[in-house]
Write an enzyme that holds these catalytic residues in place. Structure first.
Site, PDB file in Angstrom:
ATOM      1  N   LEU A  33      -0.688  -0.559   8.257  1.00 29.92           N
ATOM      2  CA  LEU A  33      -1.053   0.846   8.053  1.00 29.92           C
ATOM      3  C   LEU A  33       0.164   1.763   7.942  1.00 29.92           C
ATOM      4  CD1 LEU A  33      -4.082   1.171  10.485  1.00 29.92           C
ATOM      5  CD2 LEU A  33      -4.055   0.475   8.084  1.00 29.92           C
ATOM      6  N   HIS A  37      -3.003   5.676   4.994  1.00 34.90           N
ATOM      7  CA  HIS A  37      -4.230   5.226   5.662  1.00 34.90           C
ATOM      8  C   HIS A  37      -4.679   6.239   6.718  1.00 34.90           C
ATOM      9  CE1 HIS A  37      -2.375   1.187   4.517  1.00 34.90           C
ATOM     10  NE2 HIS A  37      -3.556   1.109   3.954  1.00 34.90           N
ATOM     11  N   SER A 186       1.608  -0.377   1.511  1.00 36.87           N
ATOM     12  CA  SER A 186       2.020  -1.484   2.384  1.00 36.87           C
ATOM     13  C   SER A 186       3.027  -2.371   1.661  1.00 36.87           C
ATOM     14  CB  SER A 186       0.800  -2.313   2.784  1.00 36.87           C
ATOM     15  OG  SER A 186      -0.197  -1.465   3.337  1.00 36.87           O
ATOM     16  N   ARG A 187       2.931  -2.436   0.331  1.00 37.46           N
ATOM     17  CA  ARG A 187       3.823  -3.320  -0.423  1.00 37.46           C
ATOM     18  C   ARG A 187       5.229  -2.727  -0.597  1.00 37.46           C
ATOM     19  NH1 ARG A 187      -1.269  -4.945  -3.316  1.00 37.46           N
ATOM     20  NH2 ARG A 187      -1.497  -7.175  -2.926  1.00 37.46           N
TER      21      ARG A 187
HETATM   22  P1  AMP Z   1      -5.046  -1.000   1.369  1.00 36.88           P
HETATM   23  O1  AMP Z   1      -4.865  -1.271   2.833  1.00 36.88           O
HETATM   24  O2  AMP Z   1      -3.771  -0.959   0.610  1.00 36.88           O
HETATM   25  O3  AMP Z   1      -6.113  -1.865   0.763  1.00 36.88           O
HETATM   26  O4  AMP Z   1      -5.591   0.483   1.256  1.00 36.88           O
HETATM   27  C1  AMP Z   1      -6.674   0.921   2.037  1.00 36.88           C
HETATM   28  C2  AMP Z   1      -7.055   2.302   1.583  1.00 36.88           C
HETATM   29  O5  AMP Z   1      -5.930   3.177   1.736  1.00 36.88           O
HETATM   30  C3  AMP Z   1      -7.446   2.361   0.105  1.00 36.88           C
HETATM   31  O6  AMP Z   1      -8.547   3.245  -0.032  1.00 36.88           O
HETATM   32  C4  AMP Z   1      -6.203   2.926  -0.541  1.00 36.88           C
HETATM   33  O7  AMP Z   1      -6.481   3.623  -1.744  1.00 36.88           O
HETATM   34  C5  AMP Z   1      -5.711   3.865   0.526  1.00 36.88           C
HETATM   35  N1  AMP Z   1      -4.290   4.179   0.358  1.00 36.88           N
HETATM   36  C6  AMP Z   1      -3.281   3.310   0.140  1.00 36.88           C
HETATM   37  N2  AMP Z   1      -2.110   3.967  -0.017  1.00 36.88           N
HETATM   38  C7  AMP Z   1      -2.396   5.294   0.101  1.00 36.88           C
HETATM   39  C8  AMP Z   1      -1.620   6.493   0.014  1.00 36.88           C
HETATM   40  N3  AMP Z   1      -0.298   6.468  -0.205  1.00 36.88           N
HETATM   41  N4  AMP Z   1      -2.246   7.681   0.172  1.00 36.88           N
HETATM   42  C9  AMP Z   1      -3.601   7.717   0.392  1.00 36.88           C
HETATM   43  N5  AMP Z   1      -4.382   6.630   0.487  1.00 36.88           N
HETATM   44  C10 AMP Z   1      -3.790   5.427   0.330  1.00 36.88           C
END
Ligand code: AMP
Length: 277
Positions: A33, A37, A186-187
């Site tokens: 996170l 997130h 995260s990447r």
């Molecule tokens: P992930 O853990 O990458 O699958 O992302 C989980 C949620 O967080 C998804 O709805 C993503 O679109 C959102 N998310 C990822 N990066 C960001 C960011 N920089 N700003 C806002 N939401 C994000």
């Protein structure tokens, strides 16, 4: 904050709240996170008195050559962040709980799932649509919050929620960025210091492209200029820079809202971003 790992437990907690008349908002994540997130958690808390988050690195949205096994897993830290953010319930199931032997069913959003990201990651949106549908059925939230960072994913989720009559309000959360414009991801942890120094060019060129198109430039020409500049600055390749209709992701119409979407590779990392024109 309670952490549960079984479908039965998450369902009974959420059903208890909803039976008492409380809305429950869900933030699905793959963990590792960051502030992006956590901004979604705040958005969820604005919608509902009860917030839940899920942490599940979903194997079906990774191709065999992708980073499922090396994707960052930082559960202890994630739980501390979610607790500090005031989350009531975390669902963090093992893979076998979600995909027991014999699991066969997939959700596919035709057309929308095959363009842009879908062209480069053909398996990806089937995996996403399937896990999000399953999460909605397992958790039973009133609403769920997804980031605009993954814009095509948001469009696809809105589409299957409508098409399948799923009673969940889909809420979009704004993209949270580092000070230099790089969208939090995260990447980003994969980037070497040199690559990290180059990475903000993705946002910078996307912003120029959006502005040029808003000022009347030809979308294809402006996209090509941005793609060239991203590679010239040090990215290894650009998968796409595209200006599309903000709702359908079809060819843009200047009379309707438009969105610039980008994907590019640097070293072993693939970054995506997008913004409104
Ligand atoms: P992930 O853990 O990458 O699958 O992302 C989980 C949620 O967080 C998804 O709805 C993503 O679109 C959102 N998310 C990822 N990066 C960001 C960011 N920089 N700003 C806002 N939401 C994000």
């Amino acid at each position: 904050m309670e952490v549960v790992r079984s479908i039965a437990d998450v369902r009974s907690r959420v059903q208890g709240w909803r039976a008492g008349g409380e809305r429950v908002s869900l933030v699905p994540t793959m963990g590792a996170l960051h502030d992006g997130h956590l901004s979604l958690v705040r958005r969820a808390a604005a919608d509902a008195p009860r917030t839940a988050a899920s942490i599940f690195v979903n194997p079906t949205q990774f191709a065999p050559h992708e980073d499922f096994s090396t994707y960052p897993r930082t559960e202890e830290r994630d739980l501390a962040l979610l607790e500090a953010a005031g989350v009531d319930l975390v669902f963090a199931p093992p893979v076998g709980e979600i995909y027991p032997d014999g699991h066969r069913t997939q959700i596919e959003v035709r057309e929308l799932g095959k363009i842009l990201e879908g062209e480069f990651r053909p398996h990806f949106f089937i995996g996403v649509a399937t896990i999000v549908t399953k999460l909605f059925n397992m958790v039973g939230p009133s609403s769920a919050v997804f980031g605009e960072k993954d814009y095509q994913q948001l469009c696809i989720i809105r589409t299957f929620v409508r098409d399948l009559d799923i009673p969940v309000d889909v809420i979009a959360g704004q993209t949270i960025r580092e000070e230099d414009g790089l969208a939090m991801s995260s990447r980003n942890a994969y980037l070497t210091p040199d690559e990290r120094a180059v990475a903000p060019v993705l946002h910078a060129e996307m912003t120029k492209c959006a502005k040029a198109v808003a000022d009347g430039a030809d979308p294809e020409g402006a996209s090509a200029v941005a793609a060239q500049a991203i590679v010239a600055a040090g990215f290894d390749s650009v998968d796409y820079v595209a200006v599309r209709d903000a709702e359908t992701l079809a060819a843009p119409d200047p009379a309707r809202p438009r969105r610039v979407l980008v994907a590019a590779r640097i070293g072993r990392t693939r970054l995506i971003d997008n913004m409104a024109v």
